[in-house]
Design an enzyme around this catalytic site. Structure first.
Site, short mmCIF file in Angstrom:
data_model
loop_
_atom_site.label_atom_id
_atom_site.label_comp_id
_atom_site.label_asym_id
_atom_site.label_seq_id
_atom_site.Cartn_x
_atom_site.Cartn_y
_atom_site.Cartn_z
N ASP B 239 0.82 -1.22 0.00
CA ASP B 239 0.00 0.00 0.00
C ASP B 239 0.84 1.26 0.00
O ASP B 239 0.36 2.34 -0.34
CB ASP B 239 -0.94 0.00 1.20
CG ASP B 239 -1.97 -1.11 1.05
OD1 ASP B 239 -1.63 -2.28 1.35
OD2 ASP B 239 -3.09 -0.81 0.61
N LYS B 250 -0.77 -5.20 4.08
CA LYS B 250 -1.79 -5.75 4.98
C LYS B 250 -1.15 -6.34 6.24
O LYS B 250 -0.12 -6.98 6.19
CB LYS B 250 -2.57 -6.82 4.22
CG LYS B 250 -3.69 -7.51 4.98
CD LYS B 250 -4.72 -6.59 5.61
CE LYS B 250 -4.97 -5.32 4.84
NZ LYS B 250 -5.79 -5.48 3.70
#
Lengths: 360, 360
Positions: B239, B250
């Site tokens: 991300d 995650k």
């Protein structure tokens, strides 16, 4: 352990049988089921109505006693040992308890086996309780050190090594309970412990009943909290410790041990000496790892909005799953063992120094 | 991506709006919902109807375009940028896409903003597709090396970095799809990825639809398989990558990186350059970690035996939960990055060597 004001053990004699708490119904229902035959005990262990290495051992001992009540012959004894011994492969307390029952009964006349078996099963249970109390005391000293330095203690634990995993008090959680009861300000990060969620269901239930502050987290989250200084110590139980100090415990323990090591967080394993397998010198190669039904991964049990319990599929239909139930944490990642005789290093010398008569 | 013979992107223009696949309904239902306003796009990102860093960026770009359709004023543009920018804190592609839209629109006369915004959003989507295709090609070369040496490849992945996380093809899984399509014999261990189960639901769904062999495992199990030589490579998405090579992904990714490092298993991160945050020099301290609703831990969605979807509580009633959505894997644990321009080392020099014009 207190539930609603009453003190419970996880297993206790009741009439012609023995009663256990059905751990597959917790935390949503608290029910005690009666085991009346050796087959009942076998089924309770295999279906995880009872689980946790020390409690598996205690239930197996009672299974032999129930077999002796029905038929105290050599054939019955052999059959009970075989049947119970085949239930779960990883927890060595099972073998330990069965060997102890066999040694107590084998050379006795058939007519004396029933009473002796019951007494021996009760003795195994009582000793487990005393072991767990002693483990808690030795662990408390570690937690007191942290509390004196920091004012409060953040523990992380994986799976359930509490009173539900033993006859009473627990191993890792015995330490937590004694610290809490002695006034130490502590908080426990509870790994939910997929796939069977023993953390989110059993450990959280226990800690809540005892009034210990705790927070349930996904198994994925512990490393993050360690990176950010929010874990002072990891304490877990174990299903089998090899003579070299390697630790078999619920799948995912190894990952937490790696994170603890990477962040210089002490990683302790609490165990009674009945969990040590002196016959295995290399835990990673030697300890058998149980492969359980993939359905434990693809389906999950819980509580619907209407208050009823149900089971749901939570994975993509058509996709296969695999379900190894344990992993082995190499001794090099373990800060130390907390046993009924005190602390020791997680290696052969450490174990031998505390238990010279067992390691001989 | 093919679903039932039709080729899909995860986001596409439809009439006056833009359509996205509702990822909260997968794998049990495949539904495309229409976003007609900037608020619809905001809600889709915030409620995770769409997720995955590249797709979050693409959806945000479309959100700005939808705002421009309704009102192309400066006030409307500012409001859209603010509203969309506040949805999710960790994926930097969101900021990247919004800045790109702002730069394309801010200096334009109001009357030209609507058309330009639509074209720019479409360009961002098209570029993401090409990026992902290129990432897959570069990753394929790594997998081919392993396949030539061993005859087959076992990949482990965490969360979903497939076509559902991007506009098409995926990042980590683009590599897997290209390898599969080129005839390499491969199998993927799919971390279920609690608490939202994007692995068990989205990754398994994608791999199944593409015909790639895979097995869903609890997040706890990956270390065990690495210890036993059953993982040849870990590939994940991200991300946000800091300029020093630290990787936000995650929650739980860090634990897998530790296990890979401990077992000398290559650990690669696949990303388009839009995921690099050149403004942060220390990912562990600098990348904001989203804390999501604890209900994602205490409750789970799935399929009941009667085929209906439902939500259940899976934790002890009364126990609190915490839900950090991401963790940061230090660059020292990352073997390398797979980008649209090829492979590089997971550090500042590596990133600068591939993207000199961006790091300037």
């Amino acid at each position: 352990m207190k539930i609603g004001g009453a003190h419970y053990r996880t297993i206790w004699p009741d009439g012609d049988g023995v009663r256990v708490i059905d751990q597959t119904r917790l935390p949503f229902a608290f029910e005690a089921v009666l085991l009346q035959t050796c087959s009942d005990a076998t089924k309770a262990i295999r279906d995880m109505i009872v689980r946790g290495a020390p409690l598996i051992g205690a239930t197996a001992a009672w299974g032999v006693a129930l077999a002796m009540r029905a038929d105290a012959s050599d054939a019955s004894l052999d059959s009970a040992l075989r049947e119970l011994g085949a239930t779960r492969p990883t927890a060595v307390n099972l073998r330990w308890a069965l060997e102890r029952m066999a040694n107590a009964l084998r050379t006795l006349p058939v007519g004396r086996r029933n009473e002796t078996a019951t007494l021996e099963a009760m003795r195994i249970c009582d000793e487990d309780v005393e072991c767990c109390r002693a483990i808690g005391f030795h662990g408390l000293l570690l937690l007191r050190d942290i509390a004196q330095r920091k004012g409060h203690v953040n523990i992380l634990t994986h799976c359930n090594a509490g009173w539900l995993a033993t006859v009473d008090f627990g191993t890792a959680l015995s330490t937590v309970y004694q610290a809490h009861d002695s006034g130490i300000d502590l908080h426990v990060w509870v790994d939910e412990t997929r796939p069977r969620n023993q953390g989110a269901s059993l450990t959280a239930f226990e800690l809540g009943a005892h009034g210990v502050k705790h927070t349930i987290i996904a198994d994925n989250a512990g490393g993050h909290y360690m990176q950010h200084g929010q874990v002072d110590m990891v304490i877990v139980g174990t299903d089998r410790v090899a003579a070299n100090g390697d630790v078999a415990n619920k799948i995912g323990t190894y990952l937490k041990a790696l994170a603890a090591y990477d962040n210089v967080v002490p990683f302790y394993v609490a165990l009674p000496s009945s969990t040590i397998d002196w016959t295995i010198d290399d835990g990673l190669r030697g300890i058998p790892i149980e492969e359980r039904n993939p359905r434990e991964v693809t389906h999950i049990q819980g509580l619907l909005a209407d208050g009823s319990m149900a089971e749901m599929q939570v994975t993509a239909p058509g996709s296969a799953a695999a379900n190894p139930a344990f992993d082995v944490t190499p001794a090099r990642l373990v800060t130390g063992f907390i046993t009924e005789r005190g602390l020791c290093a997680a290696n052969a010398d450490g174990l031998r120094s505390l238990f010279p008569e067992l390691s001989a």
